[in-house]
Design an enzyme around this catalytic site. Structure first.
Site, PDB file in Angstrom:
ATOM      1  N   ALA A  36      62.011  57.007  56.922  1.00 61.84           N
ATOM      2  CA  ALA A  36      62.491  58.386  57.039  1.00 61.84           C
ATOM      3  C   ALA A  36      63.871  58.594  56.440  1.00 61.84           C
ATOM      4  O   ALA A  36      64.428  59.686  56.542  1.00 61.84           O
ATOM      5  CB  ALA A  36      62.510  58.808  58.510  1.00 61.84           C
ATOM      6  N   ARG A  38      72.443  58.377  48.520  1.00 62.80           N
ATOM      7  CA  ARG A  38      73.177  57.619  47.498  1.00 62.80           C
ATOM      8  C   ARG A  38      72.332  57.335  46.258  1.00 62.80           C
ATOM      9  O   ARG A  38      72.858  56.888  45.238  1.00 62.80           O
ATOM     10  CB  ARG A  38      73.689  56.308  48.103  1.00 62.80           C
ATOM     11  CG  ARG A  38      74.947  56.491  48.936  1.00 62.80           C
ATOM     12  CD  ARG A  38      75.508  55.155  49.372  1.00 62.80           C
ATOM     13  NE  ARG A  38      74.783  54.611  50.511  1.00 62.80           N
ATOM     14  CZ  ARG A  38      74.964  53.377  50.984  1.00 62.80           C
ATOM     15  NH1 ARG A  38      75.819  52.561  50.401  1.00 62.80           N
ATOM     16  NH2 ARG A  38      74.275  52.962  52.038  1.00 62.80           N
ATOM     17  N   GLY A  41      75.369  43.801  60.843  1.00 65.23           N
ATOM     18  CA  GLY A  41      75.417  43.434  62.246  1.00 65.23           C
ATOM     19  C   GLY A  41      75.448  41.917  62.359  1.00 65.23           C
ATOM     20  O   GLY A  41      74.815  41.213  61.566  1.00 65.23           O
ATOM     21  N   GLU A  58      76.708  45.409  66.056  1.00 59.28           N
ATOM     22  CA  GLU A  58      77.013  46.180  64.847  1.00 59.28           C
ATOM     23  C   GLU A  58      78.496  46.057  64.534  1.00 59.28           C
ATOM     24  O   GLU A  58      79.339  45.952  65.435  1.00 59.28           O
ATOM     25  CB  GLU A  58      76.630  47.646  65.037  1.00 59.28           C
ATOM     26  CG  GLU A  58      75.141  47.884  65.252  1.00 59.28           C
ATOM     27  CD  GLU A  58      74.285  47.402  64.094  1.00 59.28           C
ATOM     28  OE1 GLU A  58      74.759  47.466  62.938  1.00 59.28           O
ATOM     29  OE2 GLU A  58      73.150  46.958  64.339  1.00 59.28           O
ATOM     30  N   ALA A 111      44.694  50.435   6.839  1.00 59.59           N
ATOM     31  CA  ALA A 111      46.030  50.921   7.178  1.00 59.59           C
ATOM     32  C   ALA A 111      46.099  52.439   7.086  1.00 59.59           C
ATOM     33  O   ALA A 111      45.566  53.048   6.158  1.00 59.59           O
ATOM     34  CB  ALA A 111      47.057  50.299   6.237  1.00 59.59           C
ATOM     35  N   SER A 119      41.861  52.626   3.685  1.00 58.72           N
ATOM     36  CA  SER A 119      43.208  53.010   4.105  1.00 58.72           C
ATOM     37  C   SER A 119      43.424  54.517   4.018  1.00 58.72           C
ATOM     38  O   SER A 119      42.846  55.207   3.174  1.00 58.72           O
ATOM     39  CB  SER A 119      44.241  52.298   3.226  1.00 58.72           C
ATOM     40  OG  SER A 119      44.158  50.901   3.385  1.00 58.72           O
TER      41      SER A 119
END
Length: 473
Positions: free
Chosen positions: A26, A31, A156, A170, A378, A403
């Site tokens: 969630a 950032r 932590g 923490e 080609a 070609s």
């Protein structure tokens, strides 16, 4: 992860009867500076959330519950795609990790062991999830994933005494002495089915952030006289992704895993660091991949194939001994049968080239079928789009396309037929026929010299006129 590791994790999960995985997804991910939910950002063409969902399932999760931000339909669709049986639980308020886990309370009430994972921690393998759950089968009430941090700032701290886990603190709530501890919490936790709900429901928010920390389950378990285990993990595997820089680091880690697995499986990557694979890329034995190749989703390369430099493949299948590149692009639906050769600057889309067919350079074949042993010259293109619909081109076995030819679909060229160079083919060509469709050549002896002299004279007259216009009266 290698196939062997996957199988080991699955076997371990199966033996233990499965567990409930609660995946927290969630987070807003501000950032990331993105309109896309953070957990949908991809590594090796699979979303971070997808990596986690796949890993917990491979580890033996028999039930999945995913906690999401309300209104994120795109996240729900990803869950339905990769874990169709998972339950989805919205978290309307963000009051901490324990609060998030309890958003999936309905999934916890069955009494199964619970493994808590995070949708933005995509590097944790199925094997590690299985190891995290393992202490519960030996009597632990809680198991925490932890690592020795090079720099524990921001993490932590896992506090221990005489080998016993006491609590997870923490950083904002830690004392100076506790902040010196390097054993750091990776965030992931397993709780026994017999104690999970009781521990989670008693977690309070008496801390600096006024949040309900999942980590407080450790101190509660210790206070109840229950066993708490620490499961070690490498710091790099436990890393979460919070911004694009960390996303790039995670991509590098995933790619290193995939390249190693491909090499151990029998493929040669000449410059591995320049080859980029998808999680579902399959490279057979004795495949050779030259530098700077990219494999998008859905690519299967058979034994003995060669992928030359700067090629890009997506949703394509190559059978034994195909040889492509350099600078080949294979798009969705490309199928190359055994021994097909594609040379430089060839693009294939939704087309099948049967065994031994060749298109050696500068060719586009879209919505086409090319027969065995056919040769495509080609500059040949299939004109497959009329501005509204796509149409197919069929080229028979052993046909030769000269070609710089354009095949205007829908059209077929029969087996053994020959199309003259420079032709624009708009009607079907029967087998073994010769088709030439171009303007008749006109040659006039000396006309080029006369034309040049006429043009030079006209240019000189124009210059003289301009000079006179600039003279005074």
């Amino acid at each position: 992860m290698t196939a062997g590791a996957n199988q080991g994790a699955q076997a371990q999960g199966a033996e233990s009867g499965g567990f409930t995985a609660v995946v927290l997804a969630a987070g807003k991910g501000t950032r990331m500076r993105s309109d896309r939910p953070k957990v949908l950002h991809a590594l090796a063409n699979r979303s971070m959330l997808g990596h986690v969902l796949v890993a917990v399932q491979e580890a033996g999760a028999s039930r999945l519950a995913v906690v999401v931000e309300p209104g994120r339909d795109e996240v729900v669709r990803e869950i339905e795609r990769l874990a169709p049986g998972a339950s989805v639980h919205p978290q309307a308020e963000r009051l901490g990790t324990a609060h998030a886990v309890l958003a999936a309370r309905a999934a916890l009430e069955a009494g199964r062991d619970v493994v808590v994972a995070f949708g933005d921690t995509p590097l944790v393998t199925a094997e590690t999830f299985a190891r995290l759950r393992a202490p519960l089968r030996e009597g632990a009430a809680v198991a925490v994933l932890a690592f020795e941090a090079v720099d524990p700032t921001g993490y932590g701290r896992v506090l221990t005494e005489s080998g016993r886990v006491l609590a997870i603190r923490e950083e904002k709530d830690a004392s100076q002495e506790e902040r010196a501890v390097r054993l750091s919490n990776a965030g992931l936790m397993a709780l026994s089915g017999a104690h999970a709900l009781s521990l989670l429901e008693r977690i309070g928010n008496d801390n600096a952030n006024r949040e309900y920390y999942l980590t407080d389950a450790v101190a509660l378990a210790v206070a109840d006289g229950l066993s708490v285990a620490v499961v070690p993990v490498d710091e790099w595997e436990a890393q979460g992704v919070n911004d694009r820089v960390q996303l790039g680091h995670a991509e590098a880690t995933i790619q290193a895993r995939l390249r190693r697995a491909a090499q151990l499986g029998g493929a040669t990557l000449i410059a591995p660091e320049t080859v980029f694979l998808s999680v579902d890329t399959v490279l057979g034995r004795d495949v050779v991949v030259e530098p700077h190749c990219v494999f998008g989703p859905g690519v299967v390369v058979g034994d003995g194939c060669t992928i030359r430099a700067f090629s890009h493949l997506h949703d394509a299948r190559l059978m034994q001994g195909a040889d492509i590149g350099p600078h080949v692009r294979l798009r969705g639906g490309a199928v190359l049968e055994a021994g097909v050769h594609l040379g430089n600057f060839v693009e294939i889309k939704n087309a099948t080239l049967h065994a031994g067919a060749k298109a050696s350079h500068l060719t586009y074949l879209g919505d086409a079928e090319v027969g065995a042993g056919a040769n495509i010259g080609a500059g040949t293109i299939t004109c497959n789009y009329d501005g509204v619909s796509k149409h197919r081109t069929t080229i028979g076995a052993g046909a030769f396309i000269g070609s710089n030819s354009a095949l205007v679909a829908p059209v077929s060229v029969g087996a053994g037929a020959l199309v003259g160079a420079g032709s624009v083919i708009t009607r079907d060509v029967p087998g073994d026929a010769l088709a030439v469709a171009r303007g008749r050549q006109l040659t006039r002896e000396g006309a080029a010299k006369a034309l040049r002299e006429t043009l030079k004279a006209a240019k000189a007259a124009k210059a003289a006129k301009a000079a006179r216009a600039g003279e005074p009266d």
